[in-house]
Design a protein around this motif. Structure first.
Motif, PDB file in Angstrom:
ATOM      1  N   LEU A  35       0.777  -1.056  -0.019  1.00  0.00           N
ATOM      2  CA  LEU A  35       0.057  -0.057   0.093  1.00  0.00           C
ATOM      3  C   LEU A  35       0.999   1.301   0.057  1.00  0.00           C
ATOM      4  CD1 LEU A  35      -2.742  -0.964   2.980  1.00  0.00           C
ATOM      5  CD2 LEU A  35      -3.142  -0.955   0.395  1.00  0.00           C
ATOM      6  N   LEU A  36       0.560   2.224  -0.583  1.00  0.00           N
ATOM      7  CA  LEU A  36       1.001   3.506  -0.745  1.00  0.00           C
ATOM      8  C   LEU A  36       0.012   4.494  -0.076  1.00  0.00           C
ATOM      9  CD1 LEU A  36       3.611   5.472  -1.273  1.00  0.00           C
ATOM     10  CD2 LEU A  36       2.657   5.599  -3.614  1.00  0.00           C
ATOM     11  N   LEU A  37       0.244   5.090   1.073  1.00  0.00           N
ATOM     12  CA  LEU A  37      -0.707   6.296   1.731  1.00  0.00           C
ATOM     13  C   LEU A  37      -0.276   7.294   1.500  1.00  0.00           C
ATOM     14  CD1 LEU A  37      -0.333   3.581   4.993  1.00  0.00           C
ATOM     15  CD2 LEU A  37      -1.882   3.278   3.012  1.00  0.00           C
ATOM     16  N   GLU A  38      -1.370   8.244   1.076  1.00  0.00           N
ATOM     17  CA  GLU A  38      -1.089   9.900   0.967  1.00  0.00           C
ATOM     18  C   GLU A  38       0.153   9.942  -0.012  1.00  0.00           C
ATOM     19  OE1 GLU A  38      -3.480  11.816   1.981  1.00  0.00           O
ATOM     20  OE2 GLU A  38      -4.853  10.447   2.835  1.00  0.00           O
ATOM     21  N   GLU A  39       0.306   9.085  -0.771  1.00  0.00           N
ATOM     22  CA  GLU A  39       1.546   9.237  -1.471  1.00  0.00           C
ATOM     23  C   GLU A  39       2.940   9.530  -0.969  1.00  0.00           C
ATOM     24  OE1 GLU A  39       1.343   8.487  -4.851  1.00  0.00           O
ATOM     25  OE2 GLU A  39      -0.666   8.210  -4.397  1.00  0.00           O
ATOM     26  N   LEU A  40       2.896   9.191   0.490  1.00  0.00           N
ATOM     27  CA  LEU A  40       3.827   9.680   1.611  1.00  0.00           C
ATOM     28  C   LEU A  40       4.419   8.436   2.209  1.00  0.00           C
ATOM     29  CD1 LEU A  40       2.749  12.742   3.360  1.00  0.00           C
ATOM     30  CD2 LEU A  40       4.445  12.572   1.789  1.00  0.00           C
ATOM     31  N   VAL A  41       3.863   7.439   2.609  1.00  0.00           N
ATOM     32  CA  VAL A  41       4.305   6.505   3.570  1.00  0.00           C
ATOM     33  C   VAL A  41       3.864   4.986   2.440  1.00  0.00           C
ATOM     34  CG1 VAL A  41       3.846   5.279   5.630  1.00  0.00           C
ATOM     35  CG2 VAL A  41       3.827   7.770   5.424  1.00  0.00           C
ATOM     36  N   ALA A  42       5.105   4.200   2.561  1.00  0.00           N
ATOM     37  CA  ALA A  42       4.768   2.824   1.878  1.00  0.00           C
ATOM     38  C   ALA A  42       4.563   1.730   3.101  1.00  0.00           C
ATOM     39  CB  ALA A  42       6.083   2.283   1.290  1.00  0.00           C
ATOM     40  N   LEU A  43       3.629   0.923   2.744  1.00  0.00           N
ATOM     41  CA  LEU A  43       3.172   0.024   3.948  1.00  0.00           C
ATOM     42  C   LEU A  43       3.257  -1.682   3.231  1.00  0.00           C
ATOM     43  CD1 LEU A  43       0.321   0.218   6.564  1.00  0.00           C
ATOM     44  CD2 LEU A  43       0.625  -1.867   5.006  1.00  0.00           C
ATOM     45  N   GLY A  46      13.578  -5.354   4.184  1.00  0.00           N
ATOM     46  CA  GLY A  46      14.658  -4.743   3.373  1.00  0.00           C
ATOM     47  C   GLY A  46      13.916  -4.148   1.970  1.00  0.00           C
ATOM     48  N   CYS A  47      12.943  -5.206   1.561  1.00  0.00           N
ATOM     49  CA  CYS A  47      12.239  -4.620   0.437  1.00  0.00           C
ATOM     50  C   CYS A  47      11.742  -3.242   0.572  1.00  0.00           C
ATOM     51  CB  CYS A  47      11.103  -5.652  -0.128  1.00  0.00           C
ATOM     52  SG  CYS A  47      11.967  -7.127  -0.534  1.00  0.00           S
ATOM     53  N   LEU A  48      11.069  -3.184   1.705  1.00  0.00           N
ATOM     54  CA  LEU A  48      10.321  -1.751   1.931  1.00  0.00           C
ATOM     55  C   LEU A  48      11.356  -0.706   2.094  1.00  0.00           C
ATOM     56  CD1 LEU A  48       7.710  -0.396   2.850  1.00  0.00           C
ATOM     57  CD2 LEU A  48       8.184  -1.129   5.234  1.00  0.00           C
ATOM     58  N   ARG A  49      12.393  -1.009   2.605  1.00  0.00           N
ATOM     59  CA  ARG A  49      13.656  -0.038   2.700  1.00  0.00           C
ATOM     60  C   ARG A  49      14.073   0.516   1.119  1.00  0.00           C
ATOM     61  NH1 ARG A  49      16.277  -1.886   6.633  1.00  0.00           N
ATOM     62  NH2 ARG A  49      15.202  -0.488   7.860  1.00  0.00           N
ATOM     63  N   PRO A  90       9.652   9.455   2.585  1.00  0.00           N
ATOM     64  CA  PRO A  90      10.105   9.663   4.244  1.00  0.00           C
ATOM     65  C   PRO A  90      10.036   8.524   5.076  1.00  0.00           C
ATOM     66  CG  PRO A  90       8.187  10.824   3.846  1.00  0.00           C
ATOM     67  CD  PRO A  90       8.264  10.192   2.471  1.00  0.00           C
ATOM     68  N   LEU A  91       9.199   7.462   4.924  1.00  0.00           N
ATOM     69  CA  LEU A  91       8.843   6.483   5.889  1.00  0.00           C
ATOM     70  C   LEU A  91       8.204   5.293   5.388  1.00  0.00           C
ATOM     71  CD1 LEU A  91       8.739   6.343   9.030  1.00  0.00           C
ATOM     72  CD2 LEU A  91       6.466   7.298   8.738  1.00  0.00           C
ATOM     73  N   GLY A  92       8.445   4.297   5.772  1.00  0.00           N
ATOM     74  CA  GLY A  92       7.883   3.080   5.500  1.00  0.00           C
ATOM     75  C   GLY A  92       7.352   2.332   6.688  1.00  0.00           C
ATOM     76  N   LEU A  93       6.178   1.535   6.635  1.00  0.00           N
ATOM     77  CA  LEU A  93       5.583   0.889   7.872  1.00  0.00           C
ATOM     78  C   LEU A  93       5.444  -0.602   7.539  1.00  0.00           C
ATOM     79  CD1 LEU A  93       2.727   3.088   8.952  1.00  0.00           C
ATOM     80  CD2 LEU A  93       4.974   3.007  10.027  1.00  0.00           C
ATOM     81  N   LEU A  94       5.878  -1.281   8.442  1.00  0.00           N
ATOM     82  CA  LEU A  94       5.875  -2.869   8.246  1.00  0.00           C
ATOM     83  C   LEU A  94       4.809  -3.310   9.319  1.00  0.00           C
ATOM     84  CD1 LEU A  94       7.088  -5.449   6.737  1.00  0.00           C
ATOM     85  CD2 LEU A  94       8.721  -5.660   8.746  1.00  0.00           C
ATOM     86  N   ARG A 145       4.362  -5.359  18.473  1.00  0.00           N
ATOM     87  CA  ARG A 145       5.358  -5.567  17.264  1.00  0.00           C
ATOM     88  C   ARG A 145       4.461  -5.555  15.927  1.00  0.00           C
ATOM     89  NH1 ARG A 145      10.207  -8.553  17.355  1.00  0.00           N
ATOM     90  NH2 ARG A 145       9.761  -9.112  15.421  1.00  0.00           N
ATOM     91  N   VAL A 146       3.141  -5.230  15.930  1.00  0.00           N
ATOM     92  CA  VAL A 146       2.335  -5.155  15.008  1.00  0.00           C
ATOM     93  C   VAL A 146       2.819  -4.269  14.058  1.00  0.00           C
ATOM     94  CG1 VAL A 146       0.272  -4.569  14.225  1.00  0.00           C
ATOM     95  CG2 VAL A 146       0.273  -5.664  16.294  1.00  0.00           C
ATOM     96  N   VAL A 147       3.119  -3.120  14.298  1.00  0.00           N
ATOM     97  CA  VAL A 147       3.565  -1.994  13.364  1.00  0.00           C
ATOM     98  C   VAL A 147       5.173  -1.498  13.698  1.00  0.00           C
ATOM     99  CG1 VAL A 147       3.360   0.284  12.487  1.00  0.00           C
ATOM    100  CG2 VAL A 147       1.463  -0.827  13.094  1.00  0.00           C
ATOM    101  N   THR A 148       5.979  -1.871  12.466  1.00  0.00           N
ATOM    102  CA  THR A 148       7.384  -1.295  12.761  1.00  0.00           C
ATOM    103  C   THR A 148       7.495   0.071  11.703  1.00  0.00           C
ATOM    104  OG1 THR A 148       8.140  -3.651  13.294  1.00  0.00           O
ATOM    105  CG2 THR A 148       9.789  -1.987  12.591  1.00  0.00           C
ATOM    106  N   THR A 149       8.291   0.896  12.330  1.00  0.00           N
ATOM    107  CA  THR A 149       8.717   2.035  11.364  1.00  0.00           C
ATOM    108  C   THR A 149      10.039   1.642  10.778  1.00  0.00           C
ATOM    109  OG1 THR A 149       7.500   3.509  13.106  1.00  0.00           O
ATOM    110  CG2 THR A 149       9.084   4.517  11.476  1.00  0.00           C
ATOM    111  N   VAL A 150       9.882   1.927   9.666  1.00  0.00           N
ATOM    112  CA  VAL A 150      11.050   1.480   8.548  1.00  0.00           C
ATOM    113  C   VAL A 150      11.530   3.091   7.925  1.00  0.00           C
ATOM    114  CG1 VAL A 150      12.230   0.512   6.799  1.00  0.00           C
ATOM    115  CG2 VAL A 150      10.532  -0.808   8.184  1.00  0.00           C
ATOM    116  N   ALA A 151      12.949   3.417   8.070  1.00  0.00           N
ATOM    117  CA  ALA A 151      13.351   4.750   7.506  1.00  0.00           C
ATOM    118  C   ALA A 151      14.329   4.168   6.443  1.00  0.00           C
ATOM    119  CB  ALA A 151      14.239   5.373   8.617  1.00  0.00           C
ATOM    120  N   ALA A 152      14.460   5.068   5.393  1.00  0.00           N
ATOM    121  CA  ALA A 152      15.161   4.844   4.458  1.00  0.00           C
ATOM    122  C   ALA A 152      16.513   4.548   4.562  1.00  0.00           C
ATOM    123  CB  ALA A 152      15.105   6.007   3.264  1.00  0.00           C
ATOM    124  N   GLY A 153      17.201   4.942   5.646  1.00  0.00           N
ATOM    125  CA  GLY A 153      18.689   4.445   5.831  1.00  0.00           C
ATOM    126  C   GLY A 153      19.703   5.124   4.852  1.00  0.00           C
TER     127      GLY A 153
END
Length: 141
Positions: A82-90, A104-107, A116-120, A130-138
């Motif tokens: 999912l791509l949310l509000e064209e800002l966050v990948a999930l 890794g794929c999300l990153r 700017p952000l991904g959510l796993l 542990r349901v939602v993990t924030t993933v930054a681009a690194g």
């Protein structure tokens, strides 16, 4: 005396991003409590899109992006659930999937798409923390 404006455009953008991430996290946690761990991936995705829509959060499913490496677009695509509000990948993490691979794929996706952000979202875990993990681009590649 010169003071930094706490409501500068960059600070406002971060605040809006944090609010969006919080709203999505609440929707995921509520849904996880209702469906329970291990719900079928397709059901979870459908219900999550419904919940996000009810919350006024725009989403697109299965968005693909060309991978960028050293500033060059390669002929290889990565996808996000999912791509949310064209800002966050999930991305959803379902039973039998490797957490590090999905993360890794999300990153790679958020880095390549310049997000700017991904959510796993782990739909199999019984632990609510542990349901939602924030993933930054690194670091950029």
């Amino acid at each position: 005396m010169i003071s930094a404006d706490p409501l500068c455009p960059a600070a406002l953008a971060r605040l809006e991003l944090n609010r969006l991430a919080a709203r999505v996290t609440v929707a995921c946690l509520d849904l996880h409590r209702e469906l329970g761990p291990g719900a079928p991936r397709r059901l979870y995705e459908e219900a999550l899109v419904f919940e996000l829509d009810c919350a006024g959060i725009a989403s697109r499913r299965r968005v693909e992006w060309l991978v960028r490496h050293r500033g060059v677009r390669l002929n290889t695509r990565v996808a996000t659930d999912l791509l949310l509000e064209e800002l966050v990948a999930l991305n959803l993490l379902a039973a039998g999937e490797d957490r590090r691979t999905r993360e890794g794929c999300l990153r790679v996706f958020i880095r390549s798409a310049g997000l700017p952000l991904g959510l796993l979202v782990d739909i199999q875990t019984p632990r609510s923390d542990r349901v939602v993990t924030t993933v930054a681009a690194g670091l950029p590649t």
